[in-house]
Design a protein around this motif. Structure first.
Motif, PDB file in Angstrom:
ATOM      1  N   ARG A   1       2.176  21.246  24.796  1.00  0.00           N
ATOM      2  CA  ARG A   1       1.071  21.838  25.061  1.00  0.00           C
ATOM      3  C   ARG A   1      -0.059  20.550  24.979  1.00  0.00           C
ATOM      4  NH1 ARG A   1      -1.294  26.960  22.341  1.00  0.00           N
ATOM      5  NH2 ARG A   1      -2.856  25.795  23.085  1.00  0.00           N
ATOM      6  N   THR A   2       0.184  19.170  24.470  1.00  0.00           N
ATOM      7  CA  THR A   2      -0.678  18.315  24.742  1.00  0.00           C
ATOM      8  C   THR A   2      -0.449  17.294  25.810  1.00  0.00           C
ATOM      9  OG1 THR A   2       0.274  17.086  23.210  1.00  0.00           O
ATOM     10  CG2 THR A   2      -1.450  18.730  22.483  1.00  0.00           C
ATOM     11  N   ASP A   3       0.882  17.024  26.136  1.00  0.00           N
ATOM     12  CA  ASP A   3       1.137  16.061  27.317  1.00  0.00           C
ATOM     13  C   ASP A   3       2.655  16.213  27.549  1.00  0.00           C
ATOM     14  OD1 ASP A   3       1.868  13.783  28.469  1.00  0.00           O
ATOM     15  OD2 ASP A   3       1.636  12.347  26.497  1.00  0.00           O
ATOM     16  N   ALA A   4       2.407  17.463  28.549  1.00  0.00           N
ATOM     17  CA  ALA A   4       3.754  18.036  28.984  1.00  0.00           C
ATOM     18  C   ALA A   4       4.327  16.967  30.010  1.00  0.00           C
ATOM     19  CB  ALA A   4       3.359  19.063  30.107  1.00  0.00           C
ATOM     20  N   ASP A   5       4.078  16.030  30.662  1.00  0.00           N
ATOM     21  CA  ASP A   5       4.719  15.232  31.346  1.00  0.00           C
ATOM     22  C   ASP A   5       5.473  14.457  30.558  1.00  0.00           C
ATOM     23  OD1 ASP A   5       3.382  16.019  33.785  1.00  0.00           O
ATOM     24  OD2 ASP A   5       1.920  14.636  33.817  1.00  0.00           O
ATOM     25  N   THR A   6       5.007  13.947  29.413  1.00  0.00           N
ATOM     26  CA  THR A   6       5.966  12.876  28.634  1.00  0.00           C
ATOM     27  C   THR A   6       7.108  13.894  28.003  1.00  0.00           C
ATOM     28  OG1 THR A   6       4.131  11.555  27.989  1.00  0.00           O
ATOM     29  CG2 THR A   6       5.743  11.636  26.310  1.00  0.00           C
ATOM     30  N   ALA A   7       6.684  15.135  27.620  1.00  0.00           N
ATOM     31  CA  ALA A   7       7.707  15.929  26.747  1.00  0.00           C
ATOM     32  C   ALA A   7       8.770  16.281  28.121  1.00  0.00           C
ATOM     33  CB  ALA A   7       7.168  17.191  26.631  1.00  0.00           C
ATOM     34  N   LYS A   8       8.495  16.392  29.241  1.00  0.00           N
ATOM     35  CA  LYS A   8       9.452  16.760  30.373  1.00  0.00           C
ATOM     36  C   LYS A   8      10.252  15.562  30.514  1.00  0.00           C
ATOM     37  CE  LYS A   8      10.009  18.947  34.656  1.00  0.00           C
ATOM     38  NZ  LYS A   8       9.403  19.537  35.843  1.00  0.00           N
ATOM     39  N   SER A   9       9.999  14.296  30.438  1.00  0.00           N
ATOM     40  CA  SER A   9      10.445  13.269  30.717  1.00  0.00           C
ATOM     41  C   SER A   9      11.377  12.775  29.610  1.00  0.00           C
ATOM     42  CB  SER A   9       9.596  12.116  31.042  1.00  0.00           C
ATOM     43  OG  SER A   9       8.772  11.615  29.739  1.00  0.00           O
ATOM     44  N   LYS A  10      11.185  13.238  28.192  1.00  0.00           N
ATOM     45  CA  LYS A  10      11.839  12.742  27.372  1.00  0.00           C
ATOM     46  C   LYS A  10      13.189  13.674  26.951  1.00  0.00           C
ATOM     47  CE  LYS A  10       8.949   9.509  25.400  1.00  0.00           C
ATOM     48  NZ  LYS A  10       8.714   8.735  24.147  1.00  0.00           N
ATOM     49  N   VAL A  11      12.966  14.994  27.254  1.00  0.00           N
ATOM     50  CA  VAL A  11      14.254  15.847  26.909  1.00  0.00           C
ATOM     51  C   VAL A  11      14.972  16.532  28.003  1.00  0.00           C
ATOM     52  CG1 VAL A  11      12.929  16.927  24.838  1.00  0.00           C
ATOM     53  CG2 VAL A  11      12.573  17.973  27.105  1.00  0.00           C
ATOM     54  N   ASP A  12      16.076  16.964  27.882  1.00  0.00           N
ATOM     55  CA  ASP A  12      16.955  17.345  28.999  1.00  0.00           C
ATOM     56  C   ASP A  12      16.408  18.707  29.394  1.00  0.00           C
ATOM     57  OD1 ASP A  12      17.797  19.659  27.293  1.00  0.00           O
ATOM     58  OD2 ASP A  12      19.544  18.413  26.554  1.00  0.00           O
ATOM     59  N   SER A  13      16.855  19.099  30.586  1.00  0.00           N
ATOM     60  CA  SER A  13      16.550  20.320  31.492  1.00  0.00           C
ATOM     61  C   SER A  13      16.378  21.607  30.710  1.00  0.00           C
ATOM     62  CB  SER A  13      16.776  20.368  32.906  1.00  0.00           C
ATOM     63  OG  SER A  13      18.442  20.710  32.796  1.00  0.00           O
ATOM     64  N   GLN A  14      17.693  21.733  29.829  1.00  0.00           N
ATOM     65  CA  GLN A  14      17.861  22.923  29.093  1.00  0.00           C
ATOM     66  C   GLN A  14      16.630  23.093  28.159  1.00  0.00           C
ATOM     67  OE1 GLN A  14      21.680  22.951  27.130  1.00  0.00           O
ATOM     68  NE2 GLN A  14      21.281  25.392  26.564  1.00  0.00           N
ATOM     69  N   THR A  15      16.587  21.865  27.370  1.00  0.00           N
ATOM     70  CA  THR A  15      15.374  21.908  26.149  1.00  0.00           C
ATOM     71  C   THR A  15      13.902  22.182  26.770  1.00  0.00           C
ATOM     72  OG1 THR A  15      16.703  20.283  25.065  1.00  0.00           O
ATOM     73  CG2 THR A  15      14.261  20.653  24.280  1.00  0.00           C
ATOM     74  N   TRP A  16      13.738  21.438  27.944  1.00  0.00           N
ATOM     75  CA  TRP A  16      12.164  21.768  28.643  1.00  0.00           C
ATOM     76  C   TRP A  16      12.531  23.222  29.048  1.00  0.00           C
ATOM     77  CZ3 TRP A  16       7.915  20.026  28.928  1.00  0.00           C
ATOM     78  CH2 TRP A  16       6.989  20.385  30.067  1.00  0.00           C
ATOM     79  N   ASN A  17      13.272  23.856  29.536  1.00  0.00           N
ATOM     80  CA  ASN A  17      13.470  25.195  29.990  1.00  0.00           C
ATOM     81  C   ASN A  17      12.977  26.082  28.674  1.00  0.00           C
ATOM     82  OD1 ASN A  17      13.764  24.540  32.651  1.00  0.00           O
ATOM     83  ND2 ASN A  17      15.894  24.882  32.544  1.00  0.00           N
ATOM     84  N   PHE A  18      13.393  25.830  27.533  1.00  0.00           N
ATOM     85  CA  PHE A  18      13.239  26.307  26.190  1.00  0.00           C
ATOM     86  C   PHE A  18      11.989  26.296  26.068  1.00  0.00           C
ATOM     87  CE2 PHE A  18      12.376  26.226  21.556  1.00  0.00           C
ATOM     88  CZ  PHE A  18      13.143  27.433  21.593  1.00  0.00           C
ATOM     89  N   ALA A  19      11.275  25.286  26.160  1.00  0.00           N
ATOM     90  CA  ALA A  19       9.833  25.036  25.940  1.00  0.00           C
ATOM     91  C   ALA A  19       9.039  25.856  26.786  1.00  0.00           C
ATOM     92  CB  ALA A  19       9.440  23.687  25.729  1.00  0.00           C
ATOM     93  N   THR A  20       9.362  26.143  28.103  1.00  0.00           N
ATOM     94  CA  THR A  20       8.654  26.551  28.992  1.00  0.00           C
ATOM     95  C   THR A  20       8.710  28.067  28.874  1.00  0.00           C
ATOM     96  OG1 THR A  20       9.102  24.967  30.668  1.00  0.00           O
ATOM     97  CG2 THR A  20       8.525  27.268  31.648  1.00  0.00           C
ATOM     98  N   ASP A  21      10.021  28.594  28.339  1.00  0.00           N
ATOM     99  CA  ASP A  21      10.055  29.973  28.040  1.00  0.00           C
ATOM    100  C   ASP A  21       9.337  30.490  26.951  1.00  0.00           C
ATOM    101  OD1 ASP A  21      11.780  30.198  30.535  1.00  0.00           O
ATOM    102  OD2 ASP A  21      13.618  30.140  29.195  1.00  0.00           O
ATOM    103  N   TYR A  22       9.358  29.552  25.785  1.00  0.00           N
ATOM    104  CA  TYR A  22       8.820  29.764  24.504  1.00  0.00           C
ATOM    105  C   TYR A  22       7.179  30.164  24.855  1.00  0.00           C
ATOM    106  CZ  TYR A  22       7.820  29.691  19.632  1.00  0.00           C
ATOM    107  OH  TYR A  22       7.378  29.957  18.300  1.00  0.00           O
ATOM    108  N   PHE A  23       6.737  29.482  25.876  1.00  0.00           N
ATOM    109  CA  PHE A  23       5.100  29.671  26.064  1.00  0.00           C
ATOM    110  C   PHE A  23       5.034  30.629  27.360  1.00  0.00           C
ATOM    111  CE2 PHE A  23       4.529  25.789  23.774  1.00  0.00           C
ATOM    112  CZ  PHE A  23       3.758  26.423  22.624  1.00  0.00           C
ATOM    113  N   HIS A  24       5.986  31.148  27.735  1.00  0.00           N
ATOM    114  CA  HIS A  24       6.006  32.286  28.785  1.00  0.00           C
ATOM    115  C   HIS A  24       5.530  31.465  30.274  1.00  0.00           C
ATOM    116  CE1 HIS A  24       7.162  35.196  25.897  1.00  0.00           C
ATOM    117  NE2 HIS A  24       6.001  34.784  25.228  1.00  0.00           N
ATOM    118  N   GLY A  25       5.869  30.319  30.369  1.00  0.00           N
ATOM    119  CA  GLY A  25       5.480  29.783  31.709  1.00  0.00           C
ATOM    120  C   GLY A  25       4.273  29.048  31.919  1.00  0.00           C
ATOM    121  N   GLN A  26       3.269  29.329  30.533  1.00  0.00           N
ATOM    122  CA  GLN A  26       2.097  28.971  30.682  1.00  0.00           C
ATOM    123  C   GLN A  26       1.836  27.408  30.772  1.00  0.00           C
ATOM    124  OE1 GLN A  26       0.799  31.181  27.141  1.00  0.00           O
ATOM    125  NE2 GLN A  26      -1.094  31.639  28.440  1.00  0.00           N
TER     126      GLN A  26
END
Length: 92
Positions: free
Chosen positions: A64-89
């Motif tokens: 929610r606050t620094d998506a670019d950092t989050a995306k760069s630090k986790v794998d794609s499966q974890t990133w997709n989990f976060a995206t799905d959690y927030f329904h792509g918002q």
């Protein structure tokens, strides 16, 4: 069980992030339960390495606050989990 109330402690999240619960008897005969993180597991912050609950909270906070950092630090499966959690918002 109480732990089932936490999304961060469900088997799919634990497997995805690399956390497991280690339980053993210490030298005083007390049962010790501690979270371990498999080598090479990627989390958003050092603080998130402590437990799946902290990892979950850090992932969603960074999303929610620094998506670019989050995306760069986790794998794609974890990133997709976060995206799905927030329904792509996305958030600014």
């Amino acid at each position: 069980e109480y732990d089932d109330l936490y999304r961060s402690q469900r088997e799919d999240y634990l497997a995805m992030t690399g956390f497991s619960l280690r339980e053993y008897q210490n030298s005083a005969g007390q049962t010790v339960r501690e979270w371990t993180l498999k080598p090479g597991a990627r989390v958003v912050s050092a603080y998130g390495r402590g437990s799946p609950a902290e990892s979950f909270a850090e992932l969603l906070a960074y999303y929610r606050t620094d998506a670019d950092t989050a995306k760069s630090k986790v794998d794609s499966q974890t990133w997709n989990f976060a995206t799905d959690y927030f329904h792509g918002q996305s958030f600014e």
